[in-house]
Design an enzyme around this catalytic site. Structure first.
Site, PDB file in Angstrom:
ATOM      1  N   GLY A 108       5.276   6.170  -3.743  1.00  0.00           N
ATOM      2  CA  GLY A 108       4.665   7.282  -3.034  1.00  0.00           C
ATOM      3  C   GLY A 108       3.282   6.914  -2.537  1.00  0.00           C
ATOM      4  O   GLY A 108       2.671   5.937  -2.986  1.00  0.00           O
ATOM      5  N   CYS A 109       2.768   7.708  -1.608  1.00  0.00           N
ATOM      6  CA  CYS A 109       1.458   7.412  -1.016  1.00  0.00           C
ATOM      7  C   CYS A 109       0.330   7.615  -2.024  1.00  0.00           C
ATOM      8  O   CYS A 109      -0.524   6.737  -2.199  1.00  0.00           O
ATOM      9  CB  CYS A 109       1.246   8.256   0.229  1.00  0.00           C
ATOM     10  N   TYR A 110       0.319   8.759  -2.694  1.00  0.00           N
ATOM     11  CA  TYR A 110      -0.712   8.985  -3.708  1.00  0.00           C
ATOM     12  C   TYR A 110      -0.627   7.961  -4.841  1.00  0.00           C
ATOM     13  O   TYR A 110      -1.658   7.423  -5.270  1.00  0.00           O
ATOM     14  CB  TYR A 110      -0.599  10.398  -4.282  1.00  0.00           C
TER      15      TYR A 110
END
Length: 346
Positions: free
Chosen positions: A149-151
């Protein structure tokens, strides 16, 4: 020539994959999958690729696509890839899944946080978490990649060296992260409307955001024990970018030079991770449009904490760029092939 198929090509992450892959001479995109736009020309939906793409969008048929593609990217909502993948498909092609379907090894944790039943848990153990800076060798031989995921990408790379070296207590970590609106995806949602977002900023998913267990699991591997963190994301009125600011309690006194040496130990040979000099801070504008990660830190002796900061482009290193980085490794290519774009400014 690597034949690539993209399922979910008309979402933001899928379209970013198209943008990056079209710049390569060694890749042919053979499938632009999109349930919403079947039969429509891809270039009529994304005019930035006009005169570069002539194919229409196809349905999201993974089984059919696996017969012609060397690798399939699934830029789809949670549950799609897991509902489609089979041993027969994996025997024919490689899959890089940009959803969360195979990121979390504990199926109960996945189902608890994502509120859906996992249809193919038999593939979870095989799937490799696609963070090249950590799992490079496993990625090279994988059939199924769980693209992070990006986070989690930004948060993990920001704090990883300190956790790995035991210089902070991992159970004291607080991560405050801010993302541009593209992170919410392209589908129409009232909270993402211009008037709802512009000139405002808000936290969301407070104590419930689904990237929390992903970050905790990966930090747990680094720490060698279970880790519990506090994670709060925020939505900010910009198109792209993530800035993560993390706080952790030091386990012993350290100097800035010692901390910088720790970050350099893990990242000095990483093309995409740029460790900043003590006293500097990352900004999203200096990574926009690129696959780079800028990380920095500041020691706070008054509170016996260290502040760790990181910035990425959520659409590139946080999604499509990292997926292509993984593809390069899977096909024995230099990791930065097609990913040398310099950040766009202004």
């Amino acid at each position: 020539m690597i034949k690539v198929g993209i399922i979910g090509a008309t979402g933001y992450a899928g379209a970013e994959l198209v943008r990056l892959l079209l710049q390569r001479e060694d890749v042919e995109i053979v499938w632009y999958g999109s349930r919403s736009y079947v039969g429509e020309d891809f270039a009529s939906i994304y005019r930035n690729v006009a005169h570069l793409v002539e194919q229409p969008c196809s349905d999201d048929d993974m089984a059919e696509l696996s017969k012609i593609a060397d690798v399939i990217f699934t830029a789809t909502p949670q549950g799609f890839c897991a509902s489609q993948v089979t041993e027969e498909i994996l025997s024919r092609t490689k899959i890089i899944d940009l959803s969360a379907d195979f990121r979390i090894k504990d199926v109960d944790t996945y189902e608890q946080w994502y509120k859906i039943k996992h249809p193919t848990p038999q593939f979870i153990e095989e799937a490799v978490y696609g963070l090249p800076e950590i799992n490079r060798e496993k990625i090279k031989t994988a059939r199924l990649i769980a693209n992070p995921g990006c986070y989690p990408t930004c948060s993990f790379l920001t704090v990883y060296p300190m956790v790995k070296e035991g210089l902070i207590d991992p159970n004291t970590i607080i991560i405050d992260a801010k993302s541009g609106t593209s992170g919410a995806g392209r589908s129409a949602k009232v909270p993402s409307l211009y008037c709802e977002v512009n000139e405002s900023m808000k936290p969301y998913g407070v104590a419930t955001h689904r990237h929390t267990p992903e970050i905790e699991e990966q930090l747990g591997y680094a720490a060698g024990k279970p880790v519990t963190i506090s994670f709060t994301p925020h939505l900010v009125p910009m198109n792209r970018g993530i800035l993560a600011t993390a706080y952790g309690t030091l386990t012993k006194p350290v100097t800035a030079e010692e901390v910088k040496a720790v970050y350099d130990k893990y990242y000095q040979n990483e093309y995409f991770v740029r460790v900043m000099a003590p006293g500097m801070v990352p900004q999203t504008r200096w990574v926009e449009g690129s696959n780079f990660v800028d990380v920095a830190f500041q020691i706070d002796p008054r509170t016996n904490r260290i502040v760790m900061m990181g910035a990425i482009d959520n659409m590139v290193k946080g999604a499509a760029g990292q997926a292509m980085q993984n593809m390069n490794l899977m096909f024995g290519l230099p990791e930065n092939t097609g990913l040398k774009q310099i950040p766009v400014f202004p």
